[in-house]
Enzyme design. Structure first.
Site, mmCIF file in Angstrom:
data_model
loop_
_atom_site.group_PDB
_atom_site.id
_atom_site.type_symbol
_atom_site.label_atom_id
_atom_site.label_comp_id
_atom_site.label_asym_id
_atom_site.label_seq_id
_atom_site.Cartn_x
_atom_site.Cartn_y
_atom_site.Cartn_z
ATOM 1 N N LEU A 252 -11.366 -0.055 14.899
ATOM 2 C CA LEU A 252 -12.600 -0.251 15.662
ATOM 3 C C LEU A 252 -12.274 -0.940 16.974
ATOM 4 C CD1 LEU A 252 -15.052 -1.395 12.820
ATOM 5 C CD2 LEU A 252 -14.599 0.895 13.678
ATOM 6 N N GLU B 102 -9.118 7.093 18.363
ATOM 7 C CA GLU B 102 -8.171 7.657 17.395
ATOM 8 C C GLU B 102 -7.456 8.890 17.931
ATOM 9 O OE1 GLU B 102 -9.718 8.221 13.412
ATOM 10 O OE2 GLU B 102 -7.866 9.175 12.723
ATOM 11 N N ARG C 230 0.783 -1.226 0.000
ATOM 12 C CA ARG C 230 0.000 0.000 0.000
ATOM 13 C C ARG C 230 0.820 1.284 0.000
ATOM 14 N NH1 ARG C 230 -5.365 0.172 3.405
ATOM 15 N NH2 ARG C 230 -5.831 -1.449 1.919
ATOM 16 N N ARG D 3 -1.261 1.810 10.949
ATOM 17 C CA ARG D 3 -2.320 0.999 11.529
ATOM 18 C C ARG D 3 -2.724 -0.121 10.582
ATOM 19 N NH1 ARG D 3 -7.489 0.736 10.724
ATOM 20 N NH2 ARG D 3 -7.749 2.745 9.676
#
Lengths: 654, 276
Positions: A440, A424, A297, A434
Site C-alpha cells: 500500500l 504493483e 513463509r 515484498r
C-alpha cells in the site's frame, strides 16, 4: 494555447494517488479503469501500511531502519535509492491519509494504533480494521471524486487500455475501448501513467481480483517497454482453495497455534476428526522441530507444495492440507481470530473452530513489473554500509531528497519517454520479496512522489512546446485503426458451432494457469521451466487460431477475455524465461538445481524485452544500485543451520 | 443471521455431494431496450463452488440444458471476496453478492435450481451486468469527501476516540453494492440521469452523508449535505420499510443513519427559518 493533459490508466491506490497529485498541480487528468475505480483490487489488502512513527522512533526505530528492512526483506535485489526515499516519505503519507479521514484504529487516547508485522521488531504498521486497503482506496476515491466534480479529473470507467500511442519516441496517448459500447478510439496526452496492478490471473487462480490479468502491462511490454524481474512472484503459504479464486488466510492462524497436517495414508477418506493422532502427518513439526508450524513463509510454502504436488499426499488427493485450530478453545479463537475465521466460514461454509481448515499456497503479488528509472538523491556514502543494527541510531536523518531527487523527470518513467509505471505494475521497491504492509505504501508513494515528476515532465520545455493536442492526427489514427482491425478480426472468429476445445479461449486460459502454477511458482527447475516454455509455445500456436463463442458488438466479455489471454501468454513467457535465466535462489525465486543465492552473478535485474518481429521475449541482466547497503545472508537471526539460511523470510510478511 | 438460518445452511452443506448437477437459470438480455428471456444451464458442482464458478463454467461451454448453443453470460465481478461490491445480483429473488453465494447452501441436491436475475433498480447493460453509476453520482451530489487543504505535508489529522473511529469505520465499509437500494420500495429505476438529482437518494447515500458529517474536517460541508437531503429525494422520501438494513451485507446501521440525518435536517430547517 493547446492544453497539456495527463492520462492515468488504473484506478487503484497508485492511480488514484497520481490523479490527485497531478490534478492538484493544475493539469487535467483523464482516468481510465476497467472497473468503477472504487472496486479496484486495492480493496483486498487487509493488513496495513508501514511507516516509522513517533512511538517506534522513541524506541529506536527510524525511517532508515524501515529502508534497511525492506532491502533485506527483498533479498538485496531492489535498486536501493528509491527504497530509501519511500521509507523517508512513509510517515507523511500516513498523516495525509489521516487528514483525508481514513478511520485508522485508535488508542484509548485517540492516537493512531499500531501493530507488529513481519520483518520488523517494531510496531510500525497502521491499520483500519481488517480492511485497510479498502479504507485507503475509499479515501483517495473520495478526493478524486472531489476533483471530478470540479472538472479537473475525467473518469473513463469500464474502458480498457489497449496500447500506448508512440510518436517521435514519446508516449503521447493511448488507445482504449469502451467495454459496453465496444467503441475503440485514441486519446491524446502528454504523459501516460500505468497503474494497472499485478498479473495473478496468469496463474489461473490466485489471491488477486478477476481483473488482475497483467494485460495492460503486457500491452506496454509488447509496445517496447522493458519488464523487470518478471520471475519474482510472491506465493503466500496459506490461502483458502476455492472453485473461482484462492482467498488469503492470514498467517496469524498459525501464530495462534494452528497445526498443519495431512493424513499419513494417501487416499484416506475419513473425516479429519475421525483420523487418530498417530495417523496424522504433522510434516512441518516433524521436519522443523524448532520452528514447527511457524517456519518462515517461503519454507512453509515449499513444504506444503512438496507434500501435495510431489508426494501426492494432499487431503482427498487434492492440492490442500489441513490447518487445524480445533484443539484450541473456541472462545479464545473467536477473541483472537474472529475476523479471519468469519471469512473462512463465509466462503467455505465450515466453522474452523470445529472443523480443520483446508489451505494451499497461492500466488499473491508480483514484485516484478514494468522496468522504471529514477534520479538518485543526495545520499551518497563513500562505501555501502553494513546491515543496520536494529534500534541503533540511524546514520542519516530522514530528509526528503536523499533517496530520489524530488520531481526529477525520469522518476518511475519506463524506457519509453512519457510512459510511467506506478504501484504493483512497476518492478521497483520490493526486490525478490515484498514485506507485508509495504505494498500500500509503494502505491501511494509512487502516486504522490512520482506524480510530481509527471507534472514536471509535462511542463518541461521539450514536451510543452510540442503538446500532444497539437500533433498531426496520423499517429493516433493509425494506432486506433490497428486496434480496431485486430478487434474486428478477433470478433469475426465467433462461431455458433460447437467449438474446438483446443482453440477455446477459456480452455487455453485454464491450461496456461495450470502450467504456470506447476512450473513457475514455489519450486522451479531448469528442466521444468524448459518444458513450460514448450507448453507456452503450444498455447501460443493454439491461441493464434482462437475462436470466440460470442460475436456480439455490445458488452462482449468473451471477446475481452480472449484478447487478454494473448497478453497473459506474453507475460507468462517473460516469467518463465526470467526464472530460467536466474540460476540461483533468491527471495520468492527458488531453484532446486541452484539452491543458494549467487551475488556475484545475479545481484542484477532480469530485464525482459519483447521482439515484435518474432513475438518472443528475451532476457538480459542489468546491474542494480546497491550503493547504500552491503548484501548479507538473509537469516532473520535463525540459529538452525540445517536449512538454507539465505532464503528465510520473516514470519508475518504478506 | 439467525440461528435457524445458520443451522439450515449447515444441514444443506452436509447433504450436498460434489459432482452433482444443478440448474442455473439466468435471465438474459442482449442490451438496453432488448427483450429478456430465461436460459437454463446444467452445471457440475465442484467443492467450494459459488455462483461465480458456475458462471465461469458456463462461459467455457455455453450450452443450455436443452442442448442449444448460446453466448457466455455477461456479469460484473471483481474481488470475489465480498469487499468490492461488483458481483451483486438477485439470487432466488433476493439481492446479494454472488461470490459469497455457495452452491452447497442454495442447491444441495441433484437437479436443484438457482435463479439469477440482474438488480432491478439499475439499467441493465447486458444479462446480469447493470449500470450503477447513479450511486457514484449521488456521492458527488452529497459532496461525500473530506475537504483537505491539499496533499502537501501538514501534519496529522484530528485525533479521534476509539468509539468514534468504530462508528465511522462501520459506515465506511459500504462498498457501493446497491443491495440497500434494490430492496427499497422508495428507490425506483431511473434510466435517465436527468432525473437523478430529484429522485430519492436512498440508504447508501444517507450512510455516506453521516460518515462525512461525523468527521471533524468532513463536517465543514455538513450544511451543504443537509441542504441536499432537505430537498427532493431527501430524507422525507424514506418510507421506513427498513428493507435496506436487512439486506446490507456489511450490516451497516442504515436505519440509524437515516434517523440521525432526519433529526439533523429538522434542526437545520429550524435554524434556516430563524436566521433567514
Amino acid at each position: 494555447m493547446s492544453e497539456l493533459r495527463v492520462i492515468v490508466v488504473g484506478g487503484g491506490l497508485a492511480g488514484l494517488a497520481a490523479a490527485v497529485r497531478i490534478a492538484e498541480a493544475g493539469l487535467p487528468v483523464d482516468l481510465f479503469s476497467v472497473v468503477p475505480v472504487k472496486r479496484s483490487h486495492s480493496v483486498c489488502a487487509q493488513g496495513g501500511i508501514n511507516a516509522c512513527n513517533e512511538v517506534a522512533r522513541q524506541q529506536g526505530y527510524s525511517e532508515y531502519e524501515h529502508f534497511d528492512e525492506t532491502i533485506y526483506g527483498g533479498d538485496f535485489l531492489a535498486d536501493q535509492h528509491p527504497v530509501l526515499e519511500m521509507a523517508n516519505w512513509a510517515p507523511r503519507i500516513i498523516d495525509l491519509l489521516d487528514r483525508m479521514g481514513v478511520p485508522f484504529n485508535r488508542t484509548s487516547e485517540g492516537y493512531r494504533d499500531l501493530r507488529l508485522f513481519g520483518g520488523s521488531l517494531f510496531k510500525r504498521t497502521h491499520f483500519a480494521g481488517a480492511t485497510t486497503g479498502q479504507q485507503l482506496i475509499y479515501a483517495l476515491d473520495e478526493q478524486v471524486r472531489r476533483y471530478e466534480s470540479e472538472g479537473k479529473v475525467t473518469k473513463y470507467e469500464f474502458w480498457e487500455f489497449l496500447a500506448p500511442v508512440l510518436c517521435d519516441g514519446r508516449c503521447v496517448g493511448i488507445v482504449a475501448q469502451d467495454m459496453r459500447t465496444m467503441q475503440t478510439r485514441a486519446f491524446r496526452a502528454d504523459a501516460v501513467v500505468m497503474a494497472t496492478g499485478g498479473c495473478g490471473l496468469v496463474f489461473g487462480k490466485s489471491t488477486n481480483s478477476i481483473i488482475c490479468n497483467g494485460a495492460a502491462a503486457a500491452r506496454c511490454f509488447r509496445a517496447g517497454a522493458h519488464y523487470g524481474n518478471p520471475e519474482m512472484i510472491q506465493v503466500h503459504p496459506t490461502a483458502i482453495p476455492g472453485a473461482d479464486k484462492l482467498r488469503l488466510m492470514s498467517e496469524s492462524a498459525r501464530g495462534e497455534g494452528g497445526r498443519v497436517w495431512v493424513p499419513r495414508r494417501r487416499g484416506d477418506t475419513r473425516a479429519p476428526r475421525d483420523i487418530a493422532e498417530a495417523d496424522r502427518f504433522y510434516f512441518l513439526e516433524e521436519k522443523y522441530p524448532a520452528y514447527g508450524n511457524i517456519v518462515p513463509r517461503d519454507i512453509a510454502t515449499r513444504e506444503i507444495f512438496d507434500i501435495c504436488v510431489n508426494q501426492g499426499m494432499g487431503v482427498s488427493g487434492e492440492n490442500q492440507v489441513y490447518l487445524d485450530l480445533t484443539h484450541k478453545d473456541p472462545d479464545y479463537l473467536t477473541r483472537k481470530l474472529g475476523g479471519i475465521l468469519e471469512i473462512y466460514e463465509k466462503f467455505v461454509g465450515e466453522d474452523p473452530r470445529y472443523t480443520p481448515m483446508k489451505i494451499f499456497p497461492a500466488v499473491h503479488y508480483s514484485m516484478g513489473g514494468l522496468w522504471t528509472t529514477y534520479t538518485p538523491g543526495s545520499y551518497a556514502p563513500a562505501a555501502p554500509r553494513t546491515k543496520h543494527k536494529s534500534g541503533s541510531a540511524p546514520p542519516l536523518n530522514a530528509a526528503i531528497g536523499q533517496g530520489m531527487q524530488p520531481g526529477a523527470l525520469n522518476n518511475a518513467m519506463t524506457n519509453i519517454q512519457g510512459l510511467y509505471a506506478f504501484g504493483e505494475v512497476s518492478f521497483a521497491y520490493h526486490g525478490a520479496n515484498r514485506l507485508g504492509a509495504n505494498a500500500l505504501l509503494s502505491c501511494i508513494f509512487d502516486g504522490l512522489f512520482c506524480g510530481s515528476s509527471v507534472v514536471n515532465y509535462v511542463r518541461s520545455e521539450g514536451v510543452s512546446a510540442r503538446p500532444a493536442s497539437g500533433m498531426q492526427p496520423g499517429a493516433f489514427d493509425a494506432a486506433a485503426e490497428g486496434q480496431v482491425k485486430a478487434g474486428a478480426a478477433l470478433l469475426a472468429t465467433a462461431t455458433d458451432a460447437p467449438g474446438d476445445k483446443a482453440t477455446n479461449p477459456y480452455v487455453i486460459g485454464k491450461e496456461l494457469g495450470d502450467e504456470m502454477t506447476a512450473a513457475c511458482t514455489v519450486v522451479r527447475t531448469e528442466a521444468r521451466l524448459k518444458q513450460c516454455l514448450v507448453k507456452l509455445a503450444e498455447l501460443k500456436d493454439r491461441y493464434a487460431k482462437v475462436q470466440l463463442s460470442d460475436g456480439a458488438g455490445w458488452s462482449n466479455q468473451a471477446f475481452g477475455y480472449a484478447r487478454a489471454v494473448g497478453d497473459m501468454l506474453a507475460i507468462a513467457e517473460a516469467i518463465a524465461k526470467g526464472a530460467e535465466v536466474r540460476k540461483e535462489s533468491r527471495g520468492a525465486h527458488y531453484r532446486t538445481d541452484f539452491p543458494d543465492r549467487n551475488d556475484a552473478e545475479f545481484t542484477k535485474t532480469t530485464l525482459a524485452s519483447y521482439d515484435a518481429t518474432s513475438g518472443a521475449a528475451s532476457i538480459s541482466l542489468v546491474p542494480i544500485d546497491a550503493s547504500l547497503i552491503v548484501p548479507t545472508a538473509r537469516t532473520y537471526g535463525k540459529k538452525d543451520t540445517e536449512k538454507p539460511e539465505a532464503k528465510a523470510q520473516p514470519a508475518g510478511a504478506v | 443471521m439467525t440461528t435457524t438460518d445458520h443451522a439450515a445452511r449447515a444441514a444443506a452443506r452436509r447433504s450436498a455431494k460434489p459432482g452433482r448437477k444443478v440448474l442455473i437459470r439466468v435471465k438474459r438480455c442482449e442490451g438496453p431496450g432488448k427483450p429478456s428471456r430465461f436460459e437454463t444451464f446444467a452445471v457440475t458442482i465442484e467443492r467450494g463452488a459459488n455462483i461465480i464458478s458456475c458462471l465461469q463454467q458456463i462461459a467455457a461451454n455455453p450450452v443450455t440444458v436443452e442442448g442449444t448453443r448460446t453466448t457466455p453470460v455477461v456479469w460484473d465481478s471483481g474481488c470475489l471476496e465480498e469487499v468490492c461490491g461488483a458481483c451483486t445480483m438477485i439470487i432466488n429473488g433476493k439481492v446479494r453478492q454472488s461470490c459469497s453465494c455457495l452452491i452447497d447452501e442454495y442447491a444441495p441436491a441433484e437437479g436443484d435450481v438457482i435463479t439469477l436475475e440482474p438488480m432491478s433498480k439499475f439499467p441493465v447493460v447486458r444479462d446480469l451486468w447493470v449500470d450503477r453509476s447513479r450511486m457514484f453520482h449521488n456521492l458527488k451530489r452529497l459532496r461525500a469527501w473530506v475537504p483537505i487543504d491539499g496533499t502537501y505535508s501538514l501534519g496529522a489529522g484530528p485525533r479521534e476516540s476509539p468509539d468514534a473511529q468504530e462508528a465511522r469505520y462501520k459506515l465506511s465499509t459500504c462498498m457501493t453494492c446497491g443491495c440497500c437500494l434494490d430492496a427499497c420500495p422508495q428507490f425506483l429505476l431511473a434510466e435517465s440521469p436527468a432525473s437523478w438529482d430529484t429522485s430519492f437518494v436512498g440508504a447508501q447515500a444517507f450512510g455516506q452523508a453521516l460518515l462525512f458529517n461525523s468527521h471533524s474536517t468532513g463536517a465543514q460541508l455538513k450544511n451543504d449535505r443537509l441542504e441536499v437531503l432537505m430537498g427532493p429525494g431527501g430524507v422525507v422520501d424514506c418510507g421506513n420499510a427498513q428493507n435496506c438494513v436487512k439486506v446490507c451485507p456489511k450490516e451497516i446501521p442504515l436505519t440509524e443513519a437515516i434517523a440521525s440525518l432526519g433529526r439533523a435536517v429538522t434542526i437545520r430547517g429550524f435554524t434556516r427559518f430563524f436566521t433567514s
